[in-house]
Write a protein that holds these residues in place. Structure first.
Motif, PDB file in Angstrom:
ATOM      1  N   ILE A 115       0.858  -1.189   0.000  1.00 57.79           N
ATOM      2  CA  ILE A 115       0.000   0.000   0.000  1.00 57.79           C
ATOM      3  C   ILE A 115       0.890   1.233   0.000  1.00 57.79           C
ATOM      4  O   ILE A 115       1.797   1.346   0.827  1.00 57.79           O
ATOM      5  N   SER A 116       0.641   2.146  -0.905  1.00 58.51           N
ATOM      6  CA  SER A 116       1.453   3.359  -0.949  1.00 58.51           C
ATOM      7  C   SER A 116       0.741   4.569  -0.358  1.00 58.51           C
ATOM      8  O   SER A 116       1.400   5.475   0.149  1.00 58.51           O
ATOM      9  N   ILE A 127      -5.815  12.210  10.573  1.00 59.82           N
ATOM     10  CA  ILE A 127      -5.785  10.910   9.916  1.00 59.82           C
ATOM     11  C   ILE A 127      -4.752  10.036  10.610  1.00 59.82           C
ATOM     12  O   ILE A 127      -3.694  10.522  11.033  1.00 59.82           O
ATOM     13  N   SER A 128      -5.068   8.757  10.737  1.00 53.90           N
ATOM     14  CA  SER A 128      -4.131   7.804  11.331  1.00 53.90           C
ATOM     15  C   SER A 128      -4.348   6.450  10.679  1.00 53.90           C
ATOM     16  O   SER A 128      -5.328   6.245   9.953  1.00 53.90           O
ATOM     17  N   GLY A 187       5.437   6.214   3.799  1.00 50.44           N
ATOM     18  CA  GLY A 187       6.553   6.672   4.625  1.00 50.44           C
ATOM     19  C   GLY A 187       6.126   7.511   5.806  1.00 50.44           C
ATOM     20  O   GLY A 187       6.963   7.898   6.639  1.00 50.44           O
ATOM     21  N   GLY A 188       4.834   7.820   5.893  1.00 54.71           N
ATOM     22  CA  GLY A 188       4.322   8.569   7.031  1.00 54.71           C
ATOM     23  C   GLY A 188       3.957  10.011   6.753  1.00 54.71           C
ATOM     24  O   GLY A 188       3.382  10.688   7.611  1.00 54.71           O
ATOM     25  N   THR A 189       4.283  10.519   5.582  1.00 53.65           N
ATOM     26  CA  THR A 189       3.925  11.899   5.254  1.00 53.65           C
ATOM     27  C   THR A 189       2.409  12.039   5.204  1.00 53.65           C
ATOM     28  O   THR A 189       1.725  11.211   4.622  1.00 53.65           O
ATOM     29  N   ILE A 190       1.918  13.101   5.816  1.00 55.67           N
ATOM     30  CA  ILE A 190       0.485  13.358   5.879  1.00 55.67           C
ATOM     31  C   ILE A 190       0.174  14.695   5.212  1.00 55.67           C
ATOM     32  O   ILE A 190       0.924  15.662   5.348  1.00 55.67           O
ATOM     33  N   ARG A 191      -0.936  14.703   4.500  1.00 50.49           N
ATOM     34  CA  ARG A 191      -1.408  15.939   3.877  1.00 50.49           C
ATOM     35  C   ARG A 191      -2.876  16.130   4.230  1.00 50.49           C
ATOM     36  O   ARG A 191      -3.651  15.183   4.195  1.00 50.49           O
TER      37      ARG A 191
END
Length: 121
Positions: A31-32, A69-70, A54-58
């Motif tokens: 999953i990307s 979001i989590s 990679g953990g980047t959130i927008r």
């Protein structure tokens, strides 16, 4: 085959909170992106928030500071905690997973059926 199922929508008063959940199941090897989009009546679908592998959130500007979001990678689940809800948050909320079904496949977008969020007094 992949199944995407959202839950947690409902009717809430302005200023209230809701938590949406979404699970992906089936043939998934990678999953990307996990994300949430929404569509209000008469408007185009828009990004609410997404989280990259990679953990980047927008976040959309309209929800920054109110929505969180989590994810739970082990369960292929993504959540959207929505606080201080406003009338303009009303809409159908769709979960999206960008994933590979086999290692030979490209990443592609998979969508749930949506869960309705209505903010009304």
């Amino acid at each position: 085959q992949v199944q995407i199922v959202e839950s947690g929508g409902g009717l809430v008063q302005p200023g209230g909170s809701l938590t949406l959940s979404c699970v992906a199941s089936g043939s998934i090897v990678s999953i990307s992106v996990m994300g949430w989009h929404r569509q209000a009546p008469g408007k185009e679908r828009e990004l609410v928030a997404h989280i990259l592998s990679g953990g980047t959130i927008r976040y959309a500007d309209s929800v920054k500071g109110r929505f969180t979001i989590s994810r739970d990678n082990a369960k292929n689940m993504v959540y959207l905690q929505m606080n201080n809800l406003k009338f303009e948050d009303t809409g159908m909320y769709y979960c999206n997973f960008r994933l590979k079904k086999t290692w030979r496949d490209p990443f592609d977008d998979n969508w749930g059926q949506g869960t309705q969020v209505t903010v009304s007094s």
